[in-house]
Write a protein that holds these residues in place. Structure first.
Motif, PDB file in Angstrom:
ATOM      1  N   GLU A 231       0.868  -1.178   0.000  1.00  0.00           N
ATOM      2  CA  GLU A 231       0.000   0.000   0.000  1.00  0.00           C
ATOM      3  C   GLU A 231       0.907   1.232   0.000  1.00  0.00           C
ATOM      4  O   GLU A 231       1.795   1.339   0.849  1.00  0.00           O
ATOM      5  N   VAL A 232       0.701   2.127  -0.954  1.00  0.00           N
ATOM      6  CA  VAL A 232       1.494   3.360  -1.034  1.00  0.00           C
ATOM      7  C   VAL A 232       0.637   4.491  -0.472  1.00  0.00           C
ATOM      8  O   VAL A 232      -0.494   4.686  -0.904  1.00  0.00           O
ATOM      9  N   THR A 233       1.164   5.216   0.515  1.00  0.00           N
ATOM     10  CA  THR A 233       0.404   6.317   1.119  1.00  0.00           C
ATOM     11  C   THR A 233       1.169   7.617   0.940  1.00  0.00           C
ATOM     12  O   THR A 233       2.337   7.717   1.326  1.00  0.00           O
ATOM     13  N   LEU A 234       0.503   8.603   0.330  1.00  0.00           N
ATOM     14  CA  LEU A 234       1.103   9.930   0.151  1.00  0.00           C
ATOM     15  C   LEU A 234       0.364  10.903   1.056  1.00  0.00           C
ATOM     16  O   LEU A 234      -0.849  11.056   0.921  1.00  0.00           O
ATOM     17  N   ASP A 235       1.081  11.544   1.970  1.00  0.00           N
ATOM     18  CA  ASP A 235       0.438  12.551   2.819  1.00  0.00           C
ATOM     19  C   ASP A 235       0.439  13.867   2.076  1.00  0.00           C
ATOM     20  O   ASP A 235       1.445  14.258   1.488  1.00  0.00           O
ATOM     21  N   THR A 236      -0.712  14.541   2.075  1.00  0.00           N
ATOM     22  CA  THR A 236      -0.792  15.809   1.363  1.00  0.00           C
ATOM     23  C   THR A 236      -1.681  16.775   2.145  1.00  0.00           C
ATOM     24  O   THR A 236      -1.973  16.542   3.316  1.00  0.00           O
ATOM     25  N   THR A 237      -2.073  17.871   1.523  1.00  0.00           N
ATOM     26  CA  THR A 237      -2.977  18.829   2.176  1.00  0.00           C
ATOM     27  C   THR A 237      -4.163  19.020   1.245  1.00  0.00           C
ATOM     28  O   THR A 237      -4.076  18.700   0.052  1.00  0.00           O
ATOM     29  N   GLU A 238      -5.248  19.574   1.777  1.00  0.00           N
ATOM     30  CA  GLU A 238      -6.427  19.765   0.940  1.00  0.00           C
ATOM     31  C   GLU A 238      -6.096  20.662  -0.252  1.00  0.00           C
ATOM     32  O   GLU A 238      -6.564  20.433  -1.363  1.00  0.00           O
ATOM     33  N   ALA A 239      -5.252  21.682  -0.002  1.00  0.00           N
ATOM     34  CA  ALA A 239      -4.923  22.630  -1.073  1.00  0.00           C
ATOM     35  C   ALA A 239      -4.151  21.939  -2.203  1.00  0.00           C
ATOM     36  O   ALA A 239      -4.276  22.311  -3.365  1.00  0.00           O
ATOM     37  N   GLN A 240      -3.362  20.914  -1.860  1.00  0.00           N
ATOM     38  CA  GLN A 240      -2.539  20.262  -2.893  1.00  0.00           C
ATOM     39  C   GLN A 240      -3.214  19.032  -3.502  1.00  0.00           C
ATOM     40  O   GLN A 240      -2.697  18.444  -4.447  1.00  0.00           O
ATOM     41  N   LEU A 241      -4.383  18.662  -2.933  1.00  0.00           N
ATOM     42  CA  LEU A 241      -4.985  17.376  -3.307  1.00  0.00           C
ATOM     43  C   LEU A 241      -5.337  17.283  -4.794  1.00  0.00           C
ATOM     44  O   LEU A 241      -4.979  16.316  -5.463  1.00  0.00           O
ATOM     45  N   ASP A 242      -6.027  18.301  -5.334  1.00  0.00           N
ATOM     46  CA  ASP A 242      -6.452  18.256  -6.743  1.00  0.00           C
ATOM     47  C   ASP A 242      -5.253  18.086  -7.660  1.00  0.00           C
ATOM     48  O   ASP A 242      -5.263  17.269  -8.583  1.00  0.00           O
ATOM     49  N   GLY A 243      -4.212  18.884  -7.382  1.00  0.00           N
ATOM     50  CA  GLY A 243      -3.018  18.845  -8.227  1.00  0.00           C
ATOM     51  C   GLY A 243      -2.362  17.474  -8.159  1.00  0.00           C
ATOM     52  O   GLY A 243      -1.943  16.918  -9.179  1.00  0.00           O
ATOM     53  N   LEU A 244      -2.305  16.913  -6.946  1.00  0.00           N
ATOM     54  CA  LEU A 244      -1.671  15.599  -6.768  1.00  0.00           C
ATOM     55  C   LEU A 244      -2.458  14.515  -7.524  1.00  0.00           C
ATOM     56  O   LEU A 244      -1.880  13.692  -8.235  1.00  0.00           O
ATOM     57  N   CYS A 245      -3.797  14.551  -7.388  1.00  0.00           N
ATOM     58  CA  CYS A 245      -4.628  13.533  -8.061  1.00  0.00           C
ATOM     59  C   CYS A 245      -4.494  13.656  -9.576  1.00  0.00           C
ATOM     60  O   CYS A 245      -4.421  12.652 -10.291  1.00  0.00           O
ATOM     61  N   ALA A 246      -4.464  14.906 -10.072  1.00  0.00           N
ATOM     62  CA  ALA A 246      -4.331  15.107 -11.522  1.00  0.00           C
ATOM     63  C   ALA A 246      -2.989  14.552 -11.993  1.00  0.00           C
ATOM     64  O   ALA A 246      -2.890  13.880 -13.020  1.00  0.00           O
ATOM     65  N   ARG A 247      -1.939  14.790 -11.221  1.00  0.00           N
ATOM     66  CA  ARG A 247      -0.606  14.330 -11.593  1.00  0.00           C
ATOM     67  C   ARG A 247      -0.553  12.792 -11.592  1.00  0.00           C
ATOM     68  O   ARG A 247      -0.028  12.173 -12.504  1.00  0.00           O
ATOM     69  N   LEU A 248      -1.141  12.179 -10.542  1.00  0.00           N
ATOM     70  CA  LEU A 248      -1.140  10.705 -10.476  1.00  0.00           C
ATOM     71  C   LEU A 248      -1.900  10.124 -11.668  1.00  0.00           C
ATOM     72  O   LEU A 248      -1.445   9.180 -12.307  1.00  0.00           O
ATOM     73  N   THR A 249      -3.069  10.708 -11.973  1.00  0.00           N
ATOM     74  CA  THR A 249      -3.861  10.201 -13.101  1.00  0.00           C
ATOM     75  C   THR A 249      -3.065  10.355 -14.388  1.00  0.00           C
ATOM     76  O   THR A 249      -2.993   9.441 -15.208  1.00  0.00           O
ATOM     77  N   GLY A 250      -2.431  11.539 -14.538  1.00  0.00           N
ATOM     78  CA  GLY A 250      -1.628  11.787 -15.739  1.00  0.00           C
ATOM     79  C   GLY A 250      -0.474  10.795 -15.853  1.00  0.00           C
ATOM     80  O   GLY A 250      -0.068  10.420 -16.944  1.00  0.00           O
ATOM     81  N   ASN A 251       0.061  10.352 -14.715  1.00  0.00           N
ATOM     82  CA  ASN A 251       1.169   9.382 -14.735  1.00  0.00           C
ATOM     83  C   ASN A 251       0.662   7.948 -14.925  1.00  0.00           C
ATOM     84  O   ASN A 251       1.448   7.010 -14.928  1.00  0.00           O
ATOM     85  N   GLY A 252      -0.661   7.795 -14.998  1.00  0.00           N
ATOM     86  CA  GLY A 252      -1.220   6.474 -15.294  1.00  0.00           C
ATOM     87  C   GLY A 252      -1.757   5.708 -14.094  1.00  0.00           C
ATOM     88  O   GLY A 252      -2.113   4.545 -14.216  1.00  0.00           O
ATOM     89  N   VAL A 253      -1.837   6.351 -12.908  1.00  0.00           N
ATOM     90  CA  VAL A 253      -2.358   5.626 -11.739  1.00  0.00           C
ATOM     91  C   VAL A 253      -3.881   5.606 -11.823  1.00  0.00           C
ATOM     92  O   VAL A 253      -4.507   6.628 -12.046  1.00  0.00           O
ATOM     93  N   THR A 254      -4.450   4.429 -11.667  1.00  0.00           N
ATOM     94  CA  THR A 254      -5.910   4.359 -11.644  1.00  0.00           C
ATOM     95  C   THR A 254      -6.303   3.809 -10.283  1.00  0.00           C
ATOM     96  O   THR A 254      -5.513   3.172  -9.605  1.00  0.00           O
TER      97      THR A 254
END
Ligand SMILES: C[S@@+](CC[C@H](N)C(=O)[O-])C[C@H]1O[C@@H](n2cnc3c(N)ncnc32)[C@H](O)[C@@H]1O
Length: 315
Positions: A8-31
């Protein structure tokens, strides 16, 4: 056969960074990643209240403001190579937790039940296919495996509702960011003649073909390709050789915005571009991009903070 082990991979983030992080993960191919935040934790506590003798105030304090994203990789060299690719450009620290022999990939199945969506579609998990289908509903048999596209997510449901309306019987459909294939297969069971589906995640190809087969649809009517609909120019040119009365794109705002410049190339004169996966705070930005590229939005649907837009080329 040896049991597959998972991390299980866990990335700690903040609410302000969440959208950007999810977009980046999706763009990198994470589903198929999950987001956990303080609200989830409170809901979890609430739902399990009967099991708590007392509430651990220290733990509650620790969860204050917590926001984390979790996904899974196999615990082997392939999984670690994949992780490196998936974390490209991501600076948040992450932790890895071994899930040992826990067969998590199947544990979600007990929560995945048949569900009606829209007026006609009735999603049936493959392992529930013996159950009766309510009268007047069209079953859509699915096993999404590790791809995105169970039908439970609001962005998928918004698209399913739209495609019930815009699928043209006897005509083809294009599905960009197909995941499990759920959207194009839904169009096919509702009468589309054929479909082409594309995903950046190579896993999606086999899964979408398998899901099509569960619904009696063969490769004569369904073609699934792996590729990036933004950066892979030869793929885009190949797709644009045919024109479609319905183009589906449930991806994310950061992909739909550049895609809006190419959508017209896939559409018949009167064709509908149905896009989704848009967080409500970004819907106006996506709509503006569509309009700048000559598309006119004629329908906006919203559910749980997600938005889908249906557009046609302006005349
Ligand atoms: C939100 S999921 C939608 C899956 C499915 N169509 C549904 O409606 O449930 C988005 C999908 O788009 C894919 N994707 C993301 N960026 C992409 C890109 N640039 N080109 C092709 N596919 C992409 C992801 O791998 C993922 O499967």
């Amino acid at each position: 056969m040896e049991e597959m082990k998972w991390l299980e991979v866990t990335l700690d983030t903040t609410e302000a960074q969440l959208d950007g992080l999810c977009a980046r993960l999706t763009g990198n191919g994470v589903t198929g990643f999950a987001v956990e935040d303080e609200e989830d934790f409170k809901t979890f506590l609430e739902q399990n209240r009967q099991y708590w003798d007392y509430v651990d105030e220290d733990l509650l304090e620790k969860m204050r403001g917590v926001c984390r994203v979790k996904f899974y990789i196999t615990d082997d060299a392939d999984g670690r190579a994949q992780l490196k690719q998936w974390l490209t450009g991501i600076e948040q620290p992450y932790t890895l937790t071994s899930l040992g022999d826990n067969d998590w990939a199947h544990s979600w199945q007990k929560y995945y039940k048949p569900m009606p969506v829209g007026e006609r579609i009735y999603i049936v998990p493959e392992w529930e296919r013996d159950k009766a289908v309510p009268e007047g509903k069209t079953p859509l048999y699915l096993n999404p495996g590790l791809t995105f596209g169970t039908g439970s997510h609001a962005s998928t449901q918004l698209c399913l509702m739209g495609l019930e309306e815009y699928t043209v019987p006897g005509k083809p459909v294009l599905d960009l960011g197909c995941g499990s294939g759920i959207l194009s297969i839904a169009s096919l069971v509702l009468g589309a003649s054929s479909a082409v589906a594309v995903d950046i995640d190579p896993k999606a190809v086999d899964v979408a073909y398998e899901n099509a087969a569960l619904n009696g649809i063969g490769k004569d009517r369904y073609r699934v390709l792996a590729g990036n609909v933004i950066t892979d120019e030869s793929l885009v040119r190949e797709l644009a050789k045919e024109k479609y009365p319905l183009v589906l794109a449930n991806i994310v705002a950061d992909v739909i915005i550049p895609l809006s410049a190419r959508a017209g190339e896939f559409l018949t004169e009167d064709g509908v571009f149905l896009c989704s996966g848009i967080i409500d705070t970004r819907a106006d930005e996506v709509q503006a991009a569509l309009e700048q590229n000559g598309l006119q939005v004629f329908r906006r649907r919203e559910q749980n903070g997600w938005v889908s837009l249906a557009a046609r080329m302006a005349r």
